[in-house]
Design a protein around this motif. Structure first.
Motif, mmCIF file in Angstrom:
data_model
loop_
_atom_site.group_PDB
_atom_site.id
_atom_site.type_symbol
_atom_site.label_atom_id
_atom_site.label_comp_id
_atom_site.label_asym_id
_atom_site.label_seq_id
_atom_site.Cartn_x
_atom_site.Cartn_y
_atom_site.Cartn_z
ATOM 1 N N VAL A 22 -6.694 -24.655 10.714
ATOM 2 C CA VAL A 22 -6.439 -23.696 11.790
ATOM 3 C C VAL A 22 -5.503 -24.309 12.825
ATOM 4 C CG1 VAL A 22 -7.511 -22.494 13.733
ATOM 5 C CG2 VAL A 22 -8.528 -22.327 11.474
ATOM 6 N N LEU A 23 -5.728 -25.563 13.191
ATOM 7 C CA LEU A 23 -4.834 -26.229 14.144
ATOM 8 C C LEU A 23 -3.415 -26.344 13.588
ATOM 9 C CD1 LEU A 23 -7.229 -29.011 15.486
ATOM 10 C CD2 LEU A 23 -6.458 -26.949 16.678
ATOM 11 N N ALA A 24 -3.306 -26.604 12.281
ATOM 12 C CA ALA A 24 -1.977 -26.669 11.661
ATOM 13 C C ALA A 24 -1.311 -25.294 11.652
ATOM 14 C CB ALA A 24 -2.087 -27.220 10.243
ATOM 15 N N LEU A 25 -2.084 -24.226 11.436
ATOM 16 C CA LEU A 25 -1.524 -22.875 11.440
ATOM 17 C C LEU A 25 -1.066 -22.484 12.840
ATOM 18 C CD1 LEU A 25 -0.907 -20.295 9.823
ATOM 19 C CD2 LEU A 25 -3.170 -19.476 10.457
ATOM 20 N N ILE A 26 -1.785 -22.895 13.864
ATOM 21 C CA ILE A 26 -1.370 -22.611 15.240
ATOM 22 C C ILE A 26 -0.022 -23.261 15.519
ATOM 23 C CG2 ILE A 26 -1.927 -23.021 17.658
ATOM 24 C CD1 ILE A 26 -4.904 -22.771 16.847
ATOM 25 N N ALA A 27 0.143 -24.517 15.119
ATOM 26 C CA ALA A 27 1.419 -25.214 15.314
ATOM 27 C C ALA A 27 2.531 -24.539 14.503
ATOM 28 C CB ALA A 27 1.278 -26.680 14.912
ATOM 29 N N ASP A 28 2.226 -24.102 13.283
ATOM 30 C CA ASP A 28 3.211 -23.429 12.442
ATOM 31 C C ASP A 28 3.605 -22.075 13.043
ATOM 32 O OD1 ASP A 28 4.804 -23.228 10.037
ATOM 33 O OD2 ASP A 28 3.353 -21.708 9.388
ATOM 34 N N HIS A 29 2.640 -21.374 13.622
ATOM 35 C CA HIS A 29 2.916 -20.080 14.253
ATOM 36 C C HIS A 29 3.858 -20.263 15.444
ATOM 37 C CE1 HIS A 29 2.058 -15.921 15.462
ATOM 38 N NE2 HIS A 29 2.002 -16.380 16.697
ATOM 39 N N ILE A 55 -7.412 -15.838 16.038
ATOM 40 C CA ILE A 55 -8.267 -16.995 15.788
ATOM 41 C C ILE A 55 -9.709 -16.576 16.008
ATOM 42 C CG2 ILE A 55 -8.819 -19.352 16.480
ATOM 43 C CD1 ILE A 55 -5.948 -19.485 17.636
ATOM 44 N N CYS A 56 -10.571 -16.891 15.068
ATOM 45 C CA CYS A 56 -11.996 -16.606 15.180
ATOM 46 C C CYS A 56 -12.740 -17.924 14.999
ATOM 47 C CB CYS A 56 -12.421 -15.587 14.117
ATOM 48 S SG CYS A 56 -14.142 -15.121 14.253
ATOM 49 N N ALA A 57 -13.382 -18.365 16.095
ATOM 50 C CA ALA A 57 -14.091 -19.648 16.055
ATOM 51 C C ALA A 57 -15.481 -19.477 16.653
ATOM 52 C CB ALA A 57 -13.307 -20.709 16.808
ATOM 53 N N PRO A 58 -16.417 -18.881 15.905
ATOM 54 C CA PRO A 58 -17.772 -18.718 16.431
ATOM 55 C C PRO A 58 -18.469 -20.073 16.547
ATOM 56 C CG PRO A 58 -17.609 -17.825 14.216
ATOM 57 C CD PRO A 58 -16.256 -18.291 14.597
ATOM 58 N N ARG A 59 -19.360 -20.165 17.504
ATOM 59 C CA ARG A 59 -20.070 -21.423 17.739
ATOM 60 C C ARG A 59 -20.911 -21.787 16.514
ATOM 61 N NH1 ARG A 59 -22.910 -22.696 23.277
ATOM 62 N NH2 ARG A 59 -20.746 -22.442 23.783
ATOM 63 N N GLY A 60 -20.717 -22.992 16.033
ATOM 64 C CA GLY A 60 -21.504 -23.489 14.918
ATOM 65 C C GLY A 60 -21.041 -23.007 13.554
ATOM 66 N N ALA A 61 -19.923 -22.275 13.489
ATOM 67 C CA ALA A 61 -19.437 -21.771 12.204
ATOM 68 C C ALA A 61 -18.026 -22.311 11.949
ATOM 69 C CB ALA A 61 -19.432 -20.251 12.201
ATOM 70 N N VAL A 62 -17.533 -22.055 10.776
ATOM 71 C CA VAL A 62 -16.207 -22.530 10.381
ATOM 72 C C VAL A 62 -15.152 -21.617 11.022
ATOM 73 C CG1 VAL A 62 -14.685 -22.961 8.427
ATOM 74 C CG2 VAL A 62 -17.127 -23.389 8.210
ATOM 75 N N PRO A 63 -14.170 -22.182 11.744
ATOM 76 C CA PRO A 63 -13.135 -21.347 12.350
ATOM 77 C C PRO A 63 -12.145 -20.821 11.313
ATOM 78 C CG PRO A 63 -12.692 -23.647 12.797
ATOM 79 C CD PRO A 63 -14.022 -23.586 12.101
ATOM 80 N N THR A 64 -11.616 -19.633 11.582
ATOM 81 C CA THR A 64 -10.599 -19.034 10.728
ATOM 82 C C THR A 64 -9.468 -18.539 11.609
ATOM 83 O OG1 THR A 64 -11.641 -16.865 10.811
ATOM 84 C CG2 THR A 64 -12.269 -18.304 8.979
ATOM 85 N N ALA A 65 -8.276 -18.383 11.030
ATOM 86 C CA ALA A 65 -7.122 -17.884 11.776
ATOM 87 C C ALA A 65 -6.179 -17.172 10.833
ATOM 88 C CB ALA A 65 -6.400 -19.034 12.472
ATOM 89 N N THR A 66 -5.475 -16.169 11.364
ATOM 90 C CA THR A 66 -4.431 -15.477 10.615
ATOM 91 C C THR A 66 -3.203 -15.391 11.502
ATOM 92 O OG1 THR A 66 -5.220 -13.326 11.356
ATOM 93 C CG2 THR A 66 -5.998 -14.086 9.218
ATOM 94 N N SER A 67 -2.042 -15.544 10.891
ATOM 95 C CA SER A 67 -0.763 -15.458 11.584
ATOM 96 C C SER A 67 0.071 -14.415 10.860
ATOM 97 C CB SER A 67 -0.065 -16.821 11.560
ATOM 98 O OG SER A 67 1.241 -16.702 12.074
ATOM 99 N N ARG A 68 0.457 -13.357 11.587
ATOM 100 C CA ARG A 68 1.244 -12.267 10.989
ATOM 101 C C ARG A 68 2.466 -11.998 11.837
ATOM 102 N NH1 ARG A 68 -3.939 -8.720 9.697
ATOM 103 N NH2 ARG A 68 -4.444 -9.694 7.725
ATOM 104 N N ARG A 118 0.042 -15.433 6.969
ATOM 105 C CA ARG A 118 -0.648 -16.641 6.526
ATOM 106 C C ARG A 118 -2.027 -16.699 7.147
ATOM 107 N NH1 ARG A 118 4.338 -20.891 6.810
ATOM 108 N NH2 ARG A 118 5.601 -19.762 5.296
ATOM 109 N N SER A 119 -2.933 -17.425 6.477
ATOM 110 C CA SER A 119 -4.287 -17.578 6.997
ATOM 111 C C SER A 119 -4.763 -18.998 6.734
ATOM 112 C CB SER A 119 -5.237 -16.570 6.358
ATOM 113 O OG SER A 119 -5.292 -16.782 4.967
ATOM 114 N N ALA A 120 -5.781 -19.412 7.514
ATOM 115 C CA ALA A 120 -6.327 -20.758 7.372
ATOM 116 C C ALA A 120 -7.815 -20.736 7.657
ATOM 117 C CB ALA A 120 -5.630 -21.722 8.334
ATOM 118 N N VAL A 121 -8.548 -21.627 6.973
ATOM 119 C CA VAL A 121 -9.991 -21.764 7.155
ATOM 120 C C VAL A 121 -10.281 -23.243 7.380
ATOM 121 C CG1 VAL A 121 -12.260 -21.445 6.100
ATOM 122 C CG2 VAL A 121 -10.445 -19.791 5.662
#
Length: 117
Positions: A91-98, A63-76, A83-86
């Motif tokens: 990203v919260l849905a991908l965390i639950a799916d992971h 999970i990459c969530a820099p301050r003030g920017a759009v968070p991204t996540a990858t699940s492998r 899978r990835s999410a922007v």
């Protein structure tokens, strides 16, 4: 008045008619035995002293969530899931799916009909 005389900037060295051998270094006796490698470096390859308990990572969530920017996540996963999410909601849905994939991954759950190794 005359200017002081300067010495010449270049000097011509006289050449000899016969070549001479260069002086050879004097052999000095070595102190101790010669070393193959630096001190403290093991010469033989030893087995890895860190023996594991048999566990190893199967799935990764980055999970990459820099301050003030759009968070991204990858699940492998080693089973082939990638899978990835922007965006925050995705990203919260991908965390639950992971987390849900832990229960359904074929590498983590024993399959029926398989014999134990």
């Amino acid at each position: 008045m005359t200017a002081p005389s300067r010495p010449p900037l270049k000097s011509v060295t006289p050449t000899t008619a016969t070549p001479h051998a260069a002086p050879q270094p004097v052999d000095t006796p070595a102190v101790g035995e010669p070393k193959g490698v630096a001190e403290g470096v093991p010469i033989a390859v030893r087995p890895d002293p860190q023996t594991g308990d048999g566990r190893y990572p199967v799935a990764w969530l980055h999970i990459c969530a820099p301050r003030g920017a759009v968070p991204t996540a990858t699940s492998r996963c080693l089973c082939g899931r990638d899978r990835s999410a922007v965006g925050k909601a995705r990203v919260l849905a991908l965390i639950a799916d992971h987390e849900a994939h832990r229960d359904t991954c074929p590498l983590r759950t024993p399959q029926k009909g398989r014999t134990a190794a």
